[in-house]
Design a protein around this motif. Structure first.
Motif, PDB file in Angstrom:
ATOM      1  N   UNK A   1      16.929 -12.456 -90.921  1.00 32.94           N
ATOM      2  CA  UNK A   1      15.542 -12.277 -90.505  1.00 32.94           C
ATOM      3  C   UNK A   1      15.560 -12.059 -89.053  1.00 32.94           C
ATOM      4  N   UNK A   2      14.758 -11.223 -88.480  1.00 29.92           N
ATOM      5  CA  UNK A   2      14.637 -11.172 -87.015  1.00 29.92           C
ATOM      6  C   UNK A   2      13.299 -10.726 -86.445  1.00 29.92           C
ATOM      7  N   UNK A   3      12.871 -11.384 -85.370  1.00 27.64           N
ATOM      8  CA  UNK A   3      11.688 -10.875 -84.445  1.00 27.64           C
ATOM      9  C   UNK A   3      11.640 -10.339 -83.152  1.00 27.64           C
ATOM     10  N   UNK A   4      10.583  -9.524 -83.071  1.00 27.42           N
ATOM     11  CA  UNK A   4      10.653  -8.983 -81.508  1.00 27.42           C
ATOM     12  C   UNK A   4       9.080  -9.501 -81.048  1.00 27.42           C
ATOM     13  N   UNK A   5       9.211 -10.165 -79.920  1.00 30.08           N
ATOM     14  CA  UNK A   5       7.746 -10.463 -79.335  1.00 30.08           C
ATOM     15  C   UNK A   5       7.404  -9.397 -78.232  1.00 30.08           C
ATOM     16  N   UNK A   6       6.403  -9.389 -77.954  1.00 32.88           N
ATOM     17  CA  UNK A   6       5.709  -8.264 -76.868  1.00 32.88           C
ATOM     18  C   UNK A   6       5.128  -9.281 -76.245  1.00 32.88           C
TER      19      UNK A   6
ATOM     20  N   UNK B   1      17.613  -4.947 -85.549  1.00 34.15           N
ATOM     21  CA  UNK B   1      19.138  -5.726 -84.786  1.00 34.15           C
ATOM     22  C   UNK B   1      19.047  -7.262 -84.839  1.00 34.15           C
ATOM     23  N   UNK B   2      18.255  -7.884 -84.645  1.00 34.71           N
ATOM     24  CA  UNK B   2      18.215  -9.446 -84.892  1.00 34.71           C
ATOM     25  C   UNK B   2      18.316  -9.754 -86.301  1.00 34.71           C
ATOM     26  N   UNK B   3      17.771  -9.187 -87.284  1.00 30.37           N
ATOM     27  CA  UNK B   3      17.875  -9.588 -88.738  1.00 30.37           C
ATOM     28  C   UNK B   3      19.156  -9.100 -89.200  1.00 30.37           C
ATOM     29  N   UNK B   4      19.771  -8.013 -88.750  1.00 32.59           N
ATOM     30  CA  UNK B   4      21.070  -7.556 -89.271  1.00 32.59           C
ATOM     31  C   UNK B   4      22.163  -8.509 -88.427  1.00 32.59           C
ATOM     32  N   UNK B   5      21.969  -8.920 -87.443  1.00 32.59           N
ATOM     33  CA  UNK B   5      22.757 -10.316 -86.729  1.00 32.59           C
ATOM     34  C   UNK B   5      22.718 -11.335 -87.353  1.00 32.59           C
ATOM     35  N   UNK B   6      21.605 -11.659 -87.836  1.00 29.41           N
ATOM     36  CA  UNK B   6      21.437 -12.986 -88.611  1.00 29.41           C
ATOM     37  C   UNK B   6      21.941 -12.938 -90.140  1.00 29.41           C
ATOM     38  N   UNK B   7      21.954 -11.668 -90.520  1.00 29.11           N
ATOM     39  CA  UNK B   7      22.435 -11.402 -91.985  1.00 29.11           C
ATOM     40  C   UNK B   7      23.920 -11.569 -91.800  1.00 29.11           C
ATOM     41  N   UNK B   8      24.569 -11.120 -90.665  1.00 30.79           N
ATOM     42  CA  UNK B   8      25.933 -11.066 -90.667  1.00 30.79           C
ATOM     43  C   UNK B   8      26.245 -12.476 -90.684  1.00 30.79           C
ATOM     44  N   UNK B   9      25.957 -13.263 -89.898  1.00 30.89           N
ATOM     45  CA  UNK B   9      26.086 -14.941 -89.966  1.00 30.89           C
ATOM     46  C   UNK B   9      25.962 -15.354 -91.416  1.00 30.89           C
ATOM     47  N   UNK B  10      24.804 -14.951 -92.083  1.00 33.63           N
ATOM     48  CA  UNK B  10      24.599 -15.597 -93.540  1.00 33.63           C
ATOM     49  C   UNK B  10      25.915 -14.945 -94.296  1.00 33.63           C
ATOM     50  N   UNK B  11      26.365 -13.763 -94.186  1.00 36.56           N
ATOM     51  CA  UNK B  11      27.541 -13.350 -94.922  1.00 36.56           C
ATOM     52  C   UNK B  11      28.925 -13.879 -94.727  1.00 36.56           C
TER      53      UNK B  11
END
Length: 91
Positions: free
Chosen positions: A39-44, A61-71
């Motif tokens: 999961x990832x978020x972007x705040x404006x 990008x943040x969701x994919x980064x989090x997914x890589x850590x989960x993997x």
């Protein structure tokens, strides 16, 4: 002959304009029914005029980064179950 496996990642993006937040989920599916989610978020900020596309890109990008850590965590857990020893993987 080499064995080929196919894994797929779907990214789901939800924009909440009233909250100025974009949420993304990266969902991994594998041949062995492993399902991991990042999961990832972007705040404006209210004064920022960032394009919706850049918010999508940042949240994804943040969701994919989090997914890589989960993997990596899943791989470490699998190795520990086999070896019965603590494993520390970096990623």
């Amino acid at each position: 002959m080499a064995a080929t496996r196919r894994w797929s990642v779907d990214i789901f993006i939800d924009e909440h304009e009233d909250e100025r937040i974009t949420h993304a989920e990266a969902r991994l599916r594998t041949n062995d029914r492993t399902h991991l989610v990042g999961r990832g978020t972007a705040h404006r900020h209210r004064t920022t005029r960032r394009s919706p596309r850049s918010a999508d890109e940042l949240a994804a990008a943040r969701a994919l980064s989090n997914l890589s850590h989960e993997l990596i965590h899943a791989a470490a857990t699998d190795i520990e179950q086999i070896t019965k020893k603590h494993v520390h993987l970096r990623g």
